[in-house]
Design a protein around this motif. Structure first.
Motif, short mmCIF file in Angstrom:
data_model
loop_
_atom_site.label_atom_id
_atom_site.label_comp_id
_atom_site.label_asym_id
_atom_site.label_seq_id
_atom_site.Cartn_x
_atom_site.Cartn_y
_atom_site.Cartn_z
N ARG A 227 34.87 27.19 49.12
CA ARG A 227 34.69 27.41 47.68
C ARG A 227 34.27 28.83 47.35
N PRO A 228 33.25 29.42 47.98
CA PRO A 228 32.87 30.80 47.63
C PRO A 228 33.99 31.80 47.84
N TRP A 229 34.75 31.64 48.94
CA TRP A 229 35.86 32.55 49.22
C TRP A 229 36.96 32.40 48.18
N ALA A 230 37.29 31.16 47.83
CA ALA A 230 38.34 30.91 46.84
C ALA A 230 37.96 31.49 45.48
N LEU A 231 36.72 31.23 45.06
CA LEU A 231 36.27 31.74 43.76
C LEU A 231 36.20 33.26 43.77
N GLY A 232 35.74 33.85 44.88
CA GLY A 232 35.67 35.30 44.96
C GLY A 232 37.04 35.95 44.90
N LEU A 233 38.00 35.38 45.62
CA LEU A 233 39.36 35.93 45.61
C LEU A 233 39.99 35.78 44.23
N ALA A 234 39.79 34.63 43.59
CA ALA A 234 40.34 34.41 42.25
C ALA A 234 39.73 35.39 41.26
N ALA A 235 38.41 35.57 41.32
CA ALA A 235 37.74 36.48 40.39
C ALA A 235 38.20 37.92 40.59
N LEU A 236 38.32 38.34 41.85
CA LEU A 236 38.77 39.71 42.14
C LEU A 236 40.18 39.93 41.59
N SER A 237 41.07 38.98 41.82
CA SER A 237 42.44 39.11 41.32
C SER A 237 42.46 39.18 39.80
N ALA A 238 41.62 38.37 39.15
CA ALA A 238 41.58 38.34 37.69
C ALA A 238 41.05 39.65 37.13
N VAL A 239 40.03 40.21 37.76
CA VAL A 239 39.47 41.49 37.29
C VAL A 239 40.50 42.61 37.42
N VAL A 240 41.20 42.64 38.55
CA VAL A 240 42.25 43.65 38.74
C VAL A 240 43.34 43.49 37.69
N LEU A 241 43.76 42.25 37.45
CA LEU A 241 44.79 41.99 36.45
C LEU A 241 44.32 42.41 35.06
N LEU A 242 43.08 42.09 34.73
CA LEU A 242 42.55 42.44 33.42
C LEU A 242 42.47 43.95 33.25
N ALA A 243 41.99 44.65 34.29
CA ALA A 243 41.90 46.11 34.22
C ALA A 243 43.28 46.75 34.08
N LYS A 244 44.27 46.15 34.70
CA LYS A 244 45.63 46.68 34.63
C LYS A 244 46.29 46.42 33.26
N SER A 245 45.78 45.40 32.56
CA SER A 245 46.45 44.95 31.34
C SER A 245 45.85 45.52 30.06
N ILE A 246 44.64 46.09 30.16
CA ILE A 246 44.01 46.57 28.92
C ILE A 246 43.80 48.09 28.97
#
Length: 246
Positions: A227-246
């Motif tokens: 669970r911690p690894w899955a949530l960490g990977l998902a959060a990291l991907s989302a932050v990168v996507l958000l930074a790339k999109s705004i």
């Protein structure tokens, strides 16, 4: 909008999509949730024109394949209200989809949905499993899943306190059914096209291989360990996507 003459993304984006699908499938099989949270942000960064259609098509394979291996552990009495909610949510999302799919708003929505899902998981919310909560979680998952390919978090919250194998099996049943319903909703809205199907077909063998490869781990797996690894990977991907999109 996607160029229908271009069926597959270039090699590097395809490889990123492949890695995202493998990771998402492994986590989906073991924990009953996670395919969309892992695959959607990475695939949106690598091949934005192919989402959410490709994610939904692959999600069907991941969810149903994961469910079949443990179908005897499914809590079948929970399925009807959850299925009904998912169907209603997908219908509602179909009316919204044309306004956001293929626009610059979709990557932002996907990133925010992933971050919300991570926050809800970390909050440790606990809700009773009743017909009403199953219907509500199903409807919420239907809207989220149809628009972004991420529909598992609402059900994951409900089943957070259930024994690991029963929880994963039942969530995979909801996930597989939900992907089918969401695909139908997007198809009716005209948002499932040949490039989505082509990319899904090219990645489908990786889903099947991942399901076979992870099988020896299922019996002795404790879902909290990943669970911690899955949530960490998902959060990291989302932050990168958000930074790339705004």
């Amino acid at each position: 909008m996607i160029d229908t003459a271009l069926l597959l993304p270039p090699l590097l984006p395809w490889l990123i999509c492949a890695m995202a699908v493998i990771c998402g499938t492994l986590i989906q099989k073991l924990a009953g949730a996670g395919f969309g949270m892992i695959a959607a942000p990475a695939m949106t960064i690598a091949a934005p024109e192919w989402v959410p259609g490709t994610i939904l098509l692959l999600g069907v394979l991941s969810g149903i394949g994961s469910f079949l291996g443990a179908r005897n552990a499914v809590v079948r009495t929970d399925l009807p209200p959850g299925f009904a909610g998912r169907l209603l949510g997908a219908v509602l999302a179909a009316f919204i989809a044309n306004a956001v799919v293929g626009t610059d708003a979709l990557p932002v929505i996907i990133a925010l949905v992933v971050l919300l899902a991570v926050a809800l998981n970390l909050a440790g919310l606990s809700l009773p499993i009743t017909a009403k909560t199953l219907f509500g979680a199903g409807m919420t998952a239907g809207v989220m899943g149809t628009l972004t390919g991420i529909g598992a978090p609402p059900m994951a919250i409900l089943y957070s306190g259930v024994e690991s194998r029963r929880s994963a099996a039942t969530q995979n049943a909801f996930f597989g059914f939900g992907m089918i319903v969401s695909i139908g909703a997007l198809a009716v809205a005209g948002l499932i096209r040949m490039p989505h199907i082509a990319l899904a077909l090219s990645l489908a063998p990786l889903v099947l291989l991942s399901l076979v490869a992870v099988r020896p781990l299922v019996a002795r797996f404790e879902r909290r360990a990943i669970r911690p690894w899955a949530l960490g990977l998902a959060a990291l991907s989302a932050v990168v996507l958000l930074a790339k999109s705004i």
